[in-house]
Write a protein that holds these residues in place. Sequence first.
Motif, PDB file in Angstrom:
ATOM      1  N   ASN A 219       0.865  -1.179   0.000  1.00  0.00           N
ATOM      2  CA  ASN A 219       0.000   0.000   0.000  1.00  0.00           C
ATOM      3  C   ASN A 219       0.904   1.231   0.000  1.00  0.00           C
ATOM      4  N   HIS A 313     -13.008   8.894   3.078  1.00  0.00           N
ATOM      5  CA  HIS A 313     -11.929   7.935   3.289  1.00  0.00           C
ATOM      6  C   HIS A 313     -10.782   8.132   2.300  1.00  0.00           C
ATOM      7  N   GLU A 384     -15.854  -4.195   3.699  1.00  0.00           N
ATOM      8  CA  GLU A 384     -14.690  -3.305   3.845  1.00  0.00           C
ATOM      9  C   GLU A 384     -14.142  -3.246   5.274  1.00  0.00           C
ATOM     10  N   TRP A 385     -13.795  -4.405   5.808  1.00  0.00           N
ATOM     11  CA  TRP A 385     -13.074  -4.475   7.077  1.00  0.00           C
ATOM     12  C   TRP A 385     -13.774  -3.693   8.183  1.00  0.00           C
ATOM     13  N   PHE A 393     -17.005  -0.037  -3.069  1.00  0.00           N
ATOM     14  CA  PHE A 393     -15.877   0.093  -4.009  1.00  0.00           C
ATOM     15  C   PHE A 393     -16.121  -0.631  -5.336  1.00  0.00           C
TER      16      PHE A 393
END
Length: 442
Positions: A219, A313, A384-385, A393
């Motif tokens: 990332n 985000h 999404e966690w 997304f």
Amino acid sequence: MLSATYHFPTGFLWGTATSSHQVEGSNSNNNWSAWEAQEGRIRLGHKAGLACDWWGGRWKEDFDRAAESGQNAHRLSLEWSRIQPRPDVWDEDAIDHYRQMLRGLRQRGMTPLVTLHHFTDPLWLMELGGWENDNTPTLFEKFTLKVVDALKEYCQNWVTINEPNVYTVMGYLFKAFPPAKNDLKACFAVLKNMVRGHAAAYRAIHRLQPDASVGIALNYQSFKPNHAWLPFDRALADFTHNNFNVSFPNTLMTGKFKFAFKSIDLPEARNTQDFLGINYYTRQMAAFNLLKKEDLFIHLTFPKDAEMSDTGHIANVPDGFFEAMKFAKGYSLPIYITENGIEDADDDLRPRYLIQHVHQMWRAVNFNWPIKGYFHWSLVDNFEWERGWTQRFGLWGLDVDTQVRIRRTSVDVYEAICRENGVASAMVQQYAPSIYSQLFPE
Ligand code: BGC
């Protein structure tokens, strides 16, 4: 009006990326399912539940969607907790399930890129201390040997570990992922063991499949000082960049592991990457803040005037993506964009975000930087966690209750890009007219 196209090289991979826990559903033997059962861990108390029901077989219809809309590749991950439900048990049916999926990709003309570890860990592994335990790299190597031997007929491209940097800071510094610690020593131990686990897996894969291509998905965030004139902010932006972006891939090149204020030699990690995978989403501004002791005095915000995603985000900063690719080419390895995308339920921003980012990638390709493929996050909305289902997304939307897929305009945008193998002026005129003159100045 001019008519022009920004083309990509023949054979460029265009796909989407997913991960096991986020799409499969019915996972009950990993640390995230346990986490979701605890109150207050996930936004609005959401759970992965059935997710996109890929374990129930809906991968078939989603792979059809991907192939029918021009994609020629897909990145997915294997769920360790299914394949090795207990330390001494291998579940051959689970392995067969993945075999079917990979065969399914091939039958649809899509090249698979398989991730071995994407955030989730078996419960039994966490009971042993997870990646803090120095024996975990050996266990990961055993898992790798088992699955690569079983699946090598269908796949040649492997990501060992997805975003070791995010896994570590979210779980062991910022308390957002399990096990929600705030402990710099634990961060060091986890990252060190992920380096060792990667290196062991890298060698294991090459033993079984000498011509395999193996890397990580890093990332990359573009960190800038909040106030460029403040030395503290500048120093923190550098510190964050060095520890978050640079540390892991550098260790895989040099065998010297540096994180925070410590460094050790890990010679077995030297030259253990065949490619570098980059996941890029956004830029963050670093500021020194005395109140942020737990976060190493770093206060991160988004650039002030950037366009923001639905829940704030992600800031849309395409030139940060260019910066990420410039960073990646410094390793002199093939580059895959293993993730890039934005949460946007109404699909207002995604068409523009997608085109702007692909355009930056075209610029990079035209400098001859060795970018081989792009995997958009994601094919369908997925879990999404810690943000649960509050962020969307997918190119396709998902109605979580009914499993119905909703085709967004972005499907057409991405299909046009994949089929053209590039970005044409007419597409931009049709799907993102507000950036037309920026991309095609007359
Ligand atoms: C992760 C994905 C996640 C995406 C969007 C990435 O950091 O690898 O699992 O869904 O971000 O939140």
